[in-house]
Design a protein around this motif. Structure first.
Motif, mmCIF file in Angstrom:
data_model
loop_
_atom_site.group_PDB
_atom_site.id
_atom_site.type_symbol
_atom_site.label_atom_id
_atom_site.label_comp_id
_atom_site.label_asym_id
_atom_site.label_seq_id
_atom_site.Cartn_x
_atom_site.Cartn_y
_atom_site.Cartn_z
ATOM 1 N N ASN A 174 0.811 -1.222 0.000
ATOM 2 C CA ASN A 174 0.000 0.000 0.000
ATOM 3 C C ASN A 174 0.840 1.267 0.000
ATOM 4 O O ASN A 174 0.315 2.344 -0.220
ATOM 5 N N GLY A 175 2.118 1.130 0.294
ATOM 6 C CA GLY A 175 2.987 2.294 0.346
ATOM 7 C C GLY A 175 2.798 3.138 1.594
ATOM 8 O O GLY A 175 3.278 4.248 1.675
ATOM 9 N N ALA A 176 2.069 2.617 2.570
ATOM 10 C CA ALA A 176 1.840 3.361 3.810
ATOM 11 C C ALA A 176 1.802 2.370 4.969
ATOM 12 O O ALA A 176 1.420 1.218 4.793
ATOM 13 N N PRO A 177 2.209 2.802 6.130
ATOM 14 C CA PRO A 177 2.157 1.901 7.287
ATOM 15 C C PRO A 177 0.711 1.597 7.689
ATOM 16 O O PRO A 177 -0.191 2.387 7.433
ATOM 17 N N VAL A 178 0.525 0.437 8.306
ATOM 18 C CA VAL A 178 -0.787 0.061 8.808
ATOM 19 C C VAL A 178 -1.047 0.867 10.074
ATOM 20 O O VAL A 178 -0.231 0.883 10.993
ATOM 21 N N ALA A 179 -2.167 1.582 10.111
ATOM 22 C CA ALA A 179 -2.494 2.414 11.274
ATOM 23 C C ALA A 179 -2.821 1.544 12.479
ATOM 24 O O ALA A 179 -3.598 0.606 12.377
ATOM 25 N N GLN A 180 -2.212 1.851 13.608
ATOM 26 C CA GLN A 180 -2.451 1.121 14.847
ATOM 27 C C GLN A 180 -2.655 2.127 15.973
ATOM 28 O O GLN A 180 -1.959 3.131 16.039
ATOM 29 N N THR A 181 -3.599 1.852 16.843
ATOM 30 C CA THR A 181 -3.805 2.680 18.017
ATOM 31 C C THR A 181 -3.427 1.854 19.229
ATOM 32 O O THR A 181 -4.042 0.823 19.496
ATOM 33 N N VAL A 182 -2.411 2.280 19.931
ATOM 34 C CA VAL A 182 -1.941 1.568 21.115
ATOM 35 C C VAL A 182 -1.936 2.548 22.275
ATOM 36 O O VAL A 182 -1.549 3.700 22.126
ATOM 37 N N SER A 183 -2.343 2.085 23.417
ATOM 38 C CA SER A 183 -2.385 2.931 24.603
ATOM 39 C C SER A 183 -0.981 3.339 25.030
ATOM 40 O O SER A 183 -0.044 2.560 24.935
ATOM 41 N N ALA A 184 -0.849 4.540 25.507
ATOM 42 C CA ALA A 184 0.420 5.012 26.053
ATOM 43 C C ALA A 184 0.534 4.665 27.534
ATOM 44 O O ALA A 184 1.560 4.910 28.145
ATOM 45 N N ASN A 185 -0.505 4.087 28.097
ATOM 46 C CA ASN A 185 -0.533 3.722 29.513
ATOM 47 C C ASN A 185 0.163 2.370 29.685
ATOM 48 O O ASN A 185 -0.452 1.312 29.589
ATOM 49 N N VAL A 186 1.476 2.400 29.963
ATOM 50 C CA VAL A 186 2.286 1.185 30.040
ATOM 51 C C VAL A 186 1.813 0.237 31.149
ATOM 52 O O VAL A 186 1.684 -0.967 30.908
ATOM 53 N N PRO A 187 1.532 0.714 32.375
ATOM 54 C CA PRO A 187 1.041 -0.222 33.403
ATOM 55 C C PRO A 187 -0.258 -0.924 32.983
ATOM 56 O O PRO A 187 -0.418 -2.126 33.214
ATOM 57 N N LEU A 188 -1.161 -0.188 32.330
ATOM 58 C CA LEU A 188 -2.396 -0.790 31.855
ATOM 59 C C LEU A 188 -2.110 -1.867 30.801
ATOM 60 O O LEU A 188 -2.718 -2.940 30.815
ATOM 61 N N MET A 189 -1.163 -1.598 29.906
ATOM 62 C CA MET A 189 -0.807 -2.571 28.875
ATOM 63 C C MET A 189 -0.185 -3.824 29.484
ATOM 64 O O MET A 189 -0.456 -4.940 29.032
ATOM 65 N N ILE A 190 0.640 -3.663 30.513
ATOM 66 C CA ILE A 190 1.256 -4.814 31.181
ATOM 67 C C ILE A 190 0.189 -5.668 31.853
ATOM 68 O O ILE A 190 0.166 -6.895 31.697
#
Length: 142
Positions: A70-86
């Motif tokens: 596609n010539g573009a990165p795949v859009a991803q939404t990831v939380s910036a809340n590291v403790p929540l992600m862990i």
């Protein structure tokens, strides 16, 4: 909100189904990602290391291939809340072990085989996901 892409969704779903059928046909195994990835770690109980590695490598390579095409990165939404992600990662891992499988094993392969255990597991993790999204978005505000 993400954009609905019916053609891409149809092709992606067909590819997931095809890979699950081929894995069952060639290896006699369910395409459960948690089990496949977990069995990449020692001790190795059988000689299927390379097929597992190839399966996981395909999962990692697919979005990169789409980005190149596609010539573009795949859009991803990831939380910036590291403790929540862990905490979320640990809960998903615990649930996967406790439920004897993950969303791909139960939700894709188990439901297609009309497994009662997979129906219960899928209903449980979907209800948990709905509740979690509601709590995170409307109660915690994450």
């Amino acid at each position: 909100m993400t954009e609905f892409t019916p053609l891409a969704s149809l092709v992606g779903g067909a590819m997931i189904g095809l890979s699950a059928v081929l894995l069952m046909m060639w290896e006699g195994r369910i395409a459960g990602i948690s089990g496949i990835a977990g069995r990449l770690l020692p001790p190795y109980r059988d000689g299927a290391f390379l097929s597992r590695l190839g399966f996981v490598a395909g999962i990692v390579a697919a979005p990169l291939l789409i980005a190149v095409m596609n010539g573009a990165p795949v859009a991803q939404t990831v939380s910036a809340n590291v403790p929540l992600m862990i905490v979320a990662g640990l809960l998903v891992g615990f649930g996967s072990v406790w439920g004897n499988g993950c969303t791909s094993g139960h939700g894709v392969c188990g439901l297609s085989r009309l497994s009662t255990r997979s129906m219960v597991a899928t209903a449980t993790f979907m209800a948990t996901a709905f509740i979690t999204v509601f709590v995170v978005r409307h109660v915690i505000g994450g």
